[in-house]
Design an enzyme around this catalytic site. Structure first.
Site, PDB file in Angstrom:
ATOM      1  N   TYR A   1      26.272 -39.092   8.713  1.00 41.17           N
ATOM      2  CA  TYR A   1      24.856 -38.887   9.058  1.00 41.17           C
ATOM      3  C   TYR A   1      24.606 -38.900  10.565  1.00 41.17           C
ATOM      4  CZ  TYR A   1      19.780 -39.336   9.109  1.00 41.17           C
ATOM      5  OH  TYR A   1      18.446 -39.138   9.361  1.00 41.17           O
TER       6      TYR A   1
ATOM      7  N   LYS B   1      23.177 -35.696  13.033  1.00 42.00           N
ATOM      8  CA  LYS B   1      22.007 -35.789  13.908  1.00 42.00           C
ATOM      9  C   LYS B   1      22.381 -35.616  15.376  1.00 42.00           C
ATOM     10  CE  LYS B   1      18.767 -36.256  10.838  1.00 42.00           C
ATOM     11  NZ  LYS B   1      17.713 -35.226  10.677  1.00 42.00           N
TER      12      LYS B   1
ATOM     13  N   ASP C   1      16.710 -24.881  -1.554  1.00 47.32           N
ATOM     14  CA  ASP C   1      17.663 -25.931  -1.196  1.00 47.32           C
ATOM     15  C   ASP C   1      18.303 -25.509   0.121  1.00 47.32           C
ATOM     16  OD1 ASP C   1      19.812 -27.623  -0.873  1.00 47.32           O
ATOM     17  OD2 ASP C   1      20.492 -27.488  -2.958  1.00 47.32           O
TER      18      ASP C   1
END
Length: 256
Positions: A164, A168, A69
């Site tokens: 998110y 990025k 993970d």
């Protein structure tokens, strides 16, 4: 000058692919095995990796599954040491693992933010540190590929994307920072950011689980996992003196 898009220089070498159990990562891992590489496939869903390994038995290379993970620092460090010990020094790292969970920022779920930040940005950064340590120890002409996103360059007005795009954008900046450090140390290592637009994978269904899909998503043109796989193969096939810093890949006729 002509280019020969071949991965012959990597045959028998070790490639690490994170998020390898589905979607883009699965397609990349399978293709690298067929090209003759030894692929250390990392994912949380170990059973899927084991099935992939069986299905690829008899191909030119081989897939070796490792449960990991990448939101967990200790797991990353442990598995990279295990890979180097069991398979040899790392030549390629494809940082593909990524996720997001539906929430907002102004009244959002902090645990969901942390999971995305730890997976998409911090986890990728730790993987790079560990891969470069392996590459440096063997003076390897290595290659690191970060599977980024168009949302690492723009911010879209889509509901519940929350952190998110920030993860990025961070990946974009981190990729360049690593490139500068590589140049400073005069290392023979390439680093590339590949930024896809919408790709039809499990990512979207996992994100929207329990909530409505993005408006118009069903009608939106999208890329397939194989499109990004082929982009990765192209980047890896370039000559040693060529480093593709950034590639943005979108479906024809779409804005992003």
């Amino acid at each position: 000058m002509s280019y020969s898009f071949s991965l012959n220089k990597f045959v028998g070498k070790v490639a690490v692919v994170t998020g390898a159990s589905a979607g883009i990562g699965k397609s990349i891992a399978e293709s690298l095995v067929k090209q003759g590489l030894v692929v250390a496939a990392l994912a949380r869903r170990f059973d899927r990796l084991q099935q992939m390994s069986k299905q690829l038995n008899g191909e030119k290379g081989k897939l070796v599954p490792y449960q990991c993970d990448v939101s967990q620092q200790d797991q990353i460090i442990s598995v990279f040491k295990k890979i180097t010990s069991e398979l040899g020094p790392i030549h390629i790292l494809v940082n593909n693992a990524g996720l997001s969970r539906m929430t907002t920022i102004i009244d959002g779920d902090i645990d969901k933010w942390k999971l995305a930040l730890d997976t998409n940005l911090l986890g990728a950064t730790i993987c790079i540190r560990e891969a470069i340590a392996s590459m440096k120890s063997a003076n390897i002409k290595g290659h690191i590929i970060n599977i980024n996103s168009v949302l690492g360059h723009v911010v879209a007005d889509l509901p519940t994307l929350n952190v998110y795009p920030a993860t990025k954008h961070g990946l974009t900046a981190m990729t360049e920072t690593v490139r500068f450090e590589i140049i400073k140390e005069n290392l023979p290592i390439k680093i590339t950011s590949i930024s896809p637009g919408y790709v039809k994978t499990e990512f979207v269904s996992a994100f929207t689980s329990g909530g409505p899909p993005f408006p118009g998503l069903a009608e939106m043109r999208g890329l397939e996992s194989e499109d990004i796989r082929d982009t990765v193969l192209y980047v890896l096939s370039t000559p040693d003196h060529v480093n593709i810093q950034e590639l943005t890949v979108t479906a024809q006729g779409t804005k992003m």
